[in-house]
Design a protein around this motif. Sequence first.
Motif, mmCIF file in Angstrom:
data_model
loop_
_atom_site.group_PDB
_atom_site.id
_atom_site.type_symbol
_atom_site.label_atom_id
_atom_site.label_comp_id
_atom_site.label_asym_id
_atom_site.label_seq_id
_atom_site.Cartn_x
_atom_site.Cartn_y
_atom_site.Cartn_z
ATOM 1 N N PRO A 1 -0.276 0.038 -6.884
ATOM 2 C CA PRO A 1 -0.500 -1.173 -7.438
ATOM 3 C C PRO A 1 -1.471 -1.000 -6.021
ATOM 4 N N VAL A 2 -2.531 -2.971 -7.429
ATOM 5 C CA VAL A 2 -3.762 -3.592 -5.825
ATOM 6 C C VAL A 2 -2.558 -4.280 -4.976
ATOM 7 N N LEU A 3 -3.234 -4.181 -3.133
ATOM 8 C CA LEU A 3 -2.951 -4.795 -2.648
ATOM 9 C C LEU A 3 -3.615 -5.642 -2.169
ATOM 10 N N PHE A 4 -3.017 -7.350 -1.633
ATOM 11 C CA PHE A 4 -3.902 -8.579 -1.599
ATOM 12 C C PHE A 4 -3.000 -9.116 -0.427
ATOM 13 N N GLY A 5 -3.562 -9.227 0.269
ATOM 14 C CA GLY A 5 -2.909 -9.505 1.858
ATOM 15 C C GLY A 5 -3.560 -11.116 2.541
ATOM 16 N N HIS A 6 -3.084 -12.283 2.541
ATOM 17 C CA HIS A 6 -3.939 -13.028 3.262
ATOM 18 C C HIS A 6 -2.672 -13.138 4.476
ATOM 19 N N SER A 7 -4.146 -13.604 6.008
ATOM 20 C CA SER A 7 -4.043 -13.596 7.541
ATOM 21 C C SER A 7 -2.877 -12.190 7.935
ATOM 22 N N LEU B 1 -0.528 -6.403 7.904
ATOM 23 C CA LEU B 1 0.309 -5.803 6.486
ATOM 24 C C LEU B 1 -0.090 -4.576 5.808
ATOM 25 N N ALA B 2 -1.168 -5.368 4.800
ATOM 26 C CA ALA B 2 -1.861 -5.047 4.084
ATOM 27 C C ALA B 2 -2.437 -3.743 4.397
ATOM 28 N N ILE B 3 -3.687 -4.251 5.777
ATOM 29 C CA ILE B 3 -4.597 -2.824 5.896
ATOM 30 C C ILE B 3 -3.580 -2.025 6.385
ATOM 31 N N GLU B 4 -2.532 -1.898 7.425
ATOM 32 C CA GLU B 4 -1.251 -1.058 8.072
ATOM 33 C C GLU B 4 -0.795 -0.329 6.815
ATOM 34 N N THR B 5 -0.705 -0.888 5.476
ATOM 35 C CA THR B 5 -0.110 -0.152 4.241
ATOM 36 C C THR B 5 -0.213 0.901 3.927
ATOM 37 N N ALA B 6 -1.531 0.533 3.465
ATOM 38 C CA ALA B 6 -2.661 1.374 2.951
ATOM 39 C C ALA B 6 -3.465 1.966 3.944
ATOM 40 N N LEU C 1 -7.728 -2.456 -1.533
ATOM 41 C CA LEU C 1 -7.046 -3.318 -1.258
ATOM 42 C C LEU C 1 -7.896 -5.167 -1.363
ATOM 43 N N ILE C 2 -8.027 -5.844 -0.539
ATOM 44 C CA ILE C 2 -8.201 -7.016 -1.002
ATOM 45 C C ILE C 2 -7.537 -7.839 0.658
ATOM 46 N N VAL C 3 -8.291 -8.073 1.613
ATOM 47 C CA VAL C 3 -8.166 -9.286 2.531
ATOM 48 C C VAL C 3 -8.265 -10.302 3.180
ATOM 49 N N TYR C 4 -7.626 -11.553 3.340
ATOM 50 C CA TYR C 4 -8.710 -12.744 3.629
ATOM 51 C C TYR C 4 -7.633 -13.149 4.749
ATOM 52 N N GLU C 5 -9.000 -13.047 5.941
ATOM 53 C CA GLU C 5 -8.743 -12.951 7.335
ATOM 54 C C GLU C 5 -7.905 -12.388 7.549
ATOM 55 N N PRO C 6 -7.163 -11.013 7.477
ATOM 56 C CA PRO C 6 -6.180 -9.950 8.440
ATOM 57 C C PRO C 6 -6.701 -11.156 9.622
ATOM 58 N N ALA C 7 -5.021 -11.173 10.447
ATOM 59 C CA ALA C 7 -4.583 -11.493 11.618
ATOM 60 C C ALA C 7 -4.732 -10.133 12.689
ATOM 61 N N VAL C 8 -5.944 -9.964 12.203
ATOM 62 C CA VAL C 8 -6.615 -8.910 13.878
ATOM 63 C C VAL C 8 -7.343 -9.365 14.251
ATOM 64 N N LEU C 9 -6.944 -9.044 15.582
ATOM 65 C CA LEU C 9 -6.936 -10.367 17.354
ATOM 66 C C LEU C 9 -7.954 -9.073 17.692
ATOM 67 N N VAL C 10 -9.479 -9.707 18.576
ATOM 68 C CA VAL C 10 -10.154 -8.464 18.621
ATOM 69 C C VAL C 10 -10.635 -8.742 20.229
ATOM 70 N N GLY C 11 -11.103 -8.249 21.020
ATOM 71 C CA GLY C 11 -12.397 -8.517 22.463
ATOM 72 C C GLY C 11 -10.946 -9.389 23.453
ATOM 73 N N GLU C 12 -11.783 -9.907 24.035
ATOM 74 C CA GLU C 12 -11.256 -11.279 24.867
ATOM 75 C C GLU C 12 -10.247 -12.347 24.384
ATOM 76 N N LEU D 1 -12.468 -11.381 2.616
ATOM 77 C CA LEU D 1 -12.030 -12.420 2.628
ATOM 78 C C LEU D 1 -13.092 -13.142 3.778
ATOM 79 N N THR D 2 -13.886 -13.909 3.665
ATOM 80 C CA THR D 2 -13.752 -15.208 5.002
ATOM 81 C C THR D 2 -14.083 -16.551 4.380
ATOM 82 N N GLY D 3 -13.562 -17.054 5.231
ATOM 83 C CA GLY D 3 -14.391 -18.702 5.167
ATOM 84 C C GLY D 3 -15.295 -19.231 6.402
ATOM 85 N N THR D 4 -16.538 -19.846 6.253
ATOM 86 C CA THR D 4 -16.635 -20.382 7.595
ATOM 87 C C THR D 4 -16.567 -21.077 8.443
#
Length: 268
Positions: free
Chosen positions: A85-91, A96-101, A109-120, A205-208
């Motif tokens: 499959p093609v995986l397309f995950g949002h938030s 989930l899509a990243i970790e599955t792949a 693999l397509i991801v729109y603003e995956p829920a990944v927290l970084v830094g402070e 994919l991301t939005g301003t």
Amino acid sequence: MQTVPSADGTSIAFEQHGEGPPLILLHGGSSPQYWKPIVPRFAEDYTVVIPHRRGVGESGDSEEYSLDRGVEDVRAVIDAVDGEPVLFGHSFGGLLAIETARTTSVEKLIVYEPAVLVGEYREQADLASQMQARIDDGDRRQAMKFYIREVMHGGDIDDLDGWLAEWPPWPDIVALTENIARINRAIEQYRLPDSLDIDAPVLMLTGTEGPPHLQDGIRAVDDALSNRQLVEFEGVGHGGPTEAPDRVTAEVRPFIDGEENPVPESGD
């Protein structure tokens, strides 16, 4: 509606629309209905598969939850469909899509603003506990409002009630409050590795107008990948696939169909 048992025996439901190669859409902190504007744009050429996240919709549930368990659920659906499959995950679905792949063979693999927290932001994140405190006080609606303010608007919106009055998932999404609190615990526990070993091509994919912490997260994912493209949509927020389905589809279609060097709206 079809179902498949996950690794722990929990029944995971998934919808199928159309015919063709499988395109699996993974929803985030909303319901599977999130993808309603996207389905007809792909169902003529693809088998669009929409899993119901554990504890949501027609899927079963378990007392304990973790990101690994969510990945097991996605793998079970992948094993149940015909073809890579093609995986397309949002938030959260994007995470989930990243970790599955990373551990499962996918076509793209397509991801729109995956829920990944970084830094402070990651070090100080306590959205799950603040949601739970409101739930424990018996105010699930306020817990959900707190979540929406932070995740959809980066904590900054003048008239949240006015915005919610025009937002189709409201107030039905309040029913998912406890489920969303627990996926936020999984998000806060996740630490992005320095490099992501994903063999498939990746479109990010991301939005301003998305929340700053998720814009930081997707750029950190960008740095951790090699075979990837990043597209930014001017004037679009965290709900990009439903806010601007035509614009999102115009970027996703060439990527899936294998057209060479699609011209992004912006980004690299």
